[in-house]
Scaffold this motif. Structure first.
Motif, PDB file in Angstrom:
ATOM      1  N   GLN A  37       0.822  -1.211   0.000  1.00  9.89           N
ATOM      2  CA  GLN A  37       0.000   0.000   0.000  1.00  9.89           C
ATOM      3  C   GLN A  37       0.858   1.264   0.000  1.00  9.89           C
ATOM      4  OE1 GLN A  37      -3.399   0.472  -0.340  1.00  9.89           O
ATOM      5  NE2 GLN A  37      -3.210  -1.679  -0.952  1.00  9.89           N
ATOM      6  N   ARG A  38       2.007   1.224   0.669  1.00 10.64           N
ATOM      7  CA  ARG A  38       2.929   2.353   0.670  1.00 10.64           C
ATOM      8  C   ARG A  38       4.347   1.838   0.503  1.00 10.64           C
ATOM      9  NH1 ARG A  38       1.526   7.098  -0.709  1.00 10.64           N
ATOM     10  NH2 ARG A  38       3.533   7.751   0.119  1.00 10.64           N
ATOM     11  N   PHE A  39       5.157   2.592  -0.210  1.00  9.31           N
ATOM     12  CA  PHE A  39       6.580   2.287  -0.343  1.00  9.31           C
ATOM     13  C   PHE A  39       7.304   3.588  -0.616  1.00  9.31           C
ATOM     14  CE2 PHE A  39       4.061   1.052  -4.015  1.00  9.31           C
ATOM     15  CZ  PHE A  39       4.557   1.831  -5.039  1.00  9.31           C
ATOM     16  N   ASP A  40       8.608   3.558  -0.458  1.00  5.81           N
ATOM     17  CA  ASP A  40       9.382   4.793  -0.541  1.00  5.81           C
ATOM     18  C   ASP A  40       9.638   5.208  -1.988  1.00  5.81           C
ATOM     19  OD1 ASP A  40      10.818   7.024   0.270  1.00  5.81           O
ATOM     20  OD2 ASP A  40      12.710   5.915   0.405  1.00  5.81           O
ATOM     21  N   THR A  41      10.371   4.365  -2.730  1.00  3.51           N
ATOM     22  CA  THR A  41      10.774   4.768  -4.083  1.00  3.51           C
ATOM     23  C   THR A  41      10.356   3.730  -5.109  1.00  3.51           C
ATOM     24  OG1 THR A  41      12.937   3.690  -3.894  1.00  3.51           O
ATOM     25  CG2 THR A  41      12.779   5.997  -3.181  1.00  3.51           C
ATOM     26  N   ALA A  42      10.061   4.210  -6.317  1.00  2.00           N
ATOM     27  CA  ALA A  42       9.702   3.341  -7.428  1.00  2.00           C
ATOM     28  C   ALA A  42      10.373   3.827  -8.694  1.00  2.00           C
ATOM     29  CB  ALA A  42       8.189   3.297  -7.622  1.00  2.00           C
ATOM     30  N   LEU A  43      10.614   2.892  -9.589  1.00  2.00           N
ATOM     31  CA  LEU A  43      11.204   3.182 -10.893  1.00  2.00           C
ATOM     32  C   LEU A  43      10.362   2.500 -11.955  1.00  2.00           C
ATOM     33  CD1 LEU A  43      13.654   4.117 -12.734  1.00  2.00           C
ATOM     34  CD2 LEU A  43      14.600   1.826 -12.314  1.00  2.00           C
ATOM     35  N   ASP A  44       9.951   3.262 -12.975  1.00  2.79           N
ATOM     36  CA  ASP A  44       9.236   2.691 -14.110  1.00  2.79           C
ATOM     37  C   ASP A  44      10.133   2.784 -15.333  1.00  2.79           C
ATOM     38  OD1 ASP A  44       7.103   1.552 -15.572  1.00  2.79           O
ATOM     39  OD2 ASP A  44       6.459   3.544 -16.232  1.00  2.79           O
ATOM     40  N   VAL A  45      10.502   1.642 -15.880  1.00  4.15           N
ATOM     41  CA  VAL A  45      11.410   1.581 -17.028  1.00  4.15           C
ATOM     42  C   VAL A  45      10.579   1.517 -18.312  1.00  4.15           C
ATOM     43  CG1 VAL A  45      13.270   0.304 -18.139  1.00  4.15           C
ATOM     44  CG2 VAL A  45      13.125   0.389 -15.632  1.00  4.15           C
ATOM     45  N   GLY A  46      10.803   2.484 -19.203  1.00  4.24           N
ATOM     46  CA  GLY A  46       9.966   2.599 -20.395  1.00  4.24           C
ATOM     47  C   GLY A  46       8.676   3.302 -20.048  1.00  4.24           C
ATOM     48  N   SER A  47       8.803   4.468 -19.427  1.00  2.00           N
ATOM     49  CA  SER A  47       7.660   5.132 -18.793  1.00  2.00           C
ATOM     50  C   SER A  47       6.685   5.775 -19.768  1.00  2.00           C
ATOM     51  CB  SER A  47       8.147   6.190 -17.791  1.00  2.00           C
ATOM     52  OG  SER A  47       9.135   7.021 -18.366  1.00  2.00           O
ATOM     53  N   GLY A  48       7.061   5.934 -21.031  1.00  2.00           N
ATOM     54  CA  GLY A  48       6.121   6.433 -22.030  1.00  2.00           C
ATOM     55  C   GLY A  48       5.473   7.734 -21.624  1.00  2.00           C
ATOM     56  N   SER A  49       4.143   7.774 -21.721  1.00  2.00           N
ATOM     57  CA  SER A  49       3.415   9.009 -21.412  1.00  2.00           C
ATOM     58  C   SER A  49       3.205   9.219 -19.923  1.00  2.00           C
ATOM     59  CB  SER A  49       2.057   9.003 -22.126  1.00  2.00           C
ATOM     60  OG  SER A  49       1.296   7.879 -21.733  1.00  2.00           O
ATOM     61  N   GLY A  50       3.725   8.314 -19.084  1.00  2.00           N
ATOM     62  CA  GLY A  50       3.743   8.537 -17.645  1.00  2.00           C
ATOM     63  C   GLY A  50       2.504   8.102 -16.882  1.00  2.00           C
ATOM     64  N   ASP A  51       1.585   7.384 -17.534  1.00  2.00           N
ATOM     65  CA  ASP A  51       0.353   6.992 -16.843  1.00  2.00           C
ATOM     66  C   ASP A  51       0.645   6.131 -15.614  1.00  2.00           C
ATOM     67  OD1 ASP A  51      -0.879   8.308 -18.880  1.00  2.00           O
ATOM     68  OD2 ASP A  51      -1.651   6.530 -19.893  1.00  2.00           O
ATOM     69  N   LEU A  52       1.511   5.127 -15.764  1.00  3.86           N
ATOM     70  CA  LEU A  52       1.820   4.256 -14.632  1.00  3.86           C
ATOM     71  C   LEU A  52       2.637   4.998 -13.575  1.00  3.86           C
ATOM     72  CD1 LEU A  52       1.712   1.564 -13.223  1.00  3.86           C
ATOM     73  CD2 LEU A  52       3.655   0.798 -14.618  1.00  3.86           C
ATOM     74  N   VAL A  53       3.530   5.864 -13.998  1.00  4.14           N
ATOM     75  CA  VAL A  53       4.316   6.654 -13.044  1.00  4.14           C
ATOM     76  C   VAL A  53       3.395   7.457 -12.135  1.00  4.14           C
ATOM     77  CG1 VAL A  53       5.909   8.602 -12.849  1.00  4.14           C
ATOM     78  CG2 VAL A  53       6.391   6.774 -14.476  1.00  4.14           C
ATOM     79  N   ARG A  54       2.394   8.077 -12.717  1.00  4.02           N
ATOM     80  CA  ARG A  54       1.467   8.884 -11.918  1.00  4.02           C
ATOM     81  C   ARG A  54       0.640   8.004 -10.967  1.00  4.02           C
ATOM     82  NH1 ARG A  54       1.835  11.701 -16.807  1.00  4.02           N
ATOM     83  NH2 ARG A  54       0.185  10.468 -17.791  1.00  4.02           N
ATOM     84  N   LEU A  55       0.294   6.804 -11.400  1.00  2.00           N
ATOM     85  CA  LEU A  55      -0.408   5.882 -10.504  1.00  2.00           C
ATOM     86  C   LEU A  55       0.493   5.440  -9.350  1.00  2.00           C
ATOM     87  CD1 LEU A  55      -2.501   3.406 -12.694  1.00  2.00           C
ATOM     88  CD2 LEU A  55      -3.335   4.945 -10.911  1.00  2.00           C
TER      89      LEU A  55
END
Length: 218
Positions: A37-55
């Motif tokens: 439910q909570r975590f400190d840091t995340a990395l999205d590889v191949g982030s494209g338009s950023g939809d998953l990053v924002r989630l």
């Protein structure tokens, strides 16, 4: 298995082009269910338009997205509210990952652009102890089961596009403007190489020409 007639495939292609929807985004909520439910840091590889990053930013204190395409990365930055705790970087997925480790690493429809085993090794090196890696990937259809799953997905894909677009013609979502390429590895080869690189990884075939991989680092 006998392939669909060419005229049927052409009609499906035309219908899907008129009613597009993002197969990768279909799995974003599933990805969240694999994570704390909570975590400190995340990395999205191949982030494209950023939809998953924002989630991911709804659960993380800080999220970094990297993508080798400067055009789609610029669009991701424009689509992201300034106060969101995310950073987008134009970088190579293997050599440009920011230093340090991450509690969560995601990679959606990107790993087939990369040397598979090398990419998993890099992700493993950047994943913090106790962290979670989630990959949604594409594989090359090889077996009868692969072709059967693809055939079953075709009418469901068209129906989903129709419903999501309320029966109207629509432009492609921004997320679908990123560069694409076909997959060249079969699912069986992916499973074999993944288990060598990430012992204990869980892989499953999925609808809409995708597979998933989940690995927890102990």
């Amino acid at each position: 298995m006998t392939p669909l007639p060419h005229r049927v495939l052409r009609a499906l292609d035309e219908f899907n082009a008129a009613h597009p929807w993002d197969h990768n985004a279909h799995y974003h909520r599933w990805i969240l269910r694999q994570l704390p439910q909570r975590f400190d840091t995340a990395l999205d590889v191949g982030s494209g338009s950023g939809d998953l990053v924002r989630l991911l930013a709804t659960r993380a204190n800080k999220v970094q997205g990297i993508d080798s395409d400067p055009v789609i990365t610029a669009r991701a930055q424009r689509l992201t509210p300034p106060a969101t705790p995310v950073t987008f970087t134009v970088a190579d997925a293997l050599t440009g990952i920011p230093a340090g480790s991450h509690d969560v690493i995601t990679c959606v429809a990107t790993i087939h652009h990369l040397p598979f085993t090398e990419a998993l090794t890099v992700f493993r090196r950047h994943l913090a102890p106790g962290g979670t890696l989630v990959v949604v990937g594409l594989s090359r259809a090889q077996t009868a089961g692969d072709h059967l799953l693809g055939a079953a997905a075709s009418p469901l894909n068209a129906a989903t596009g129709w419903l999501k677009n309320k029966g109207r013609r629509a432009p492609r979502p921004v997320s679908m403007t990123a560069r694409t390429r076909p997959a060249d590895m079969s699912f069986s080869d992916i499973v074999s190489e993944a288990h060598d690189a990430l012992p204990g990884a869980r892989l499953r075939r999925r609808l809409f020409w995708r597979y998933t991989l989940v690995w927890h680092r102990h």
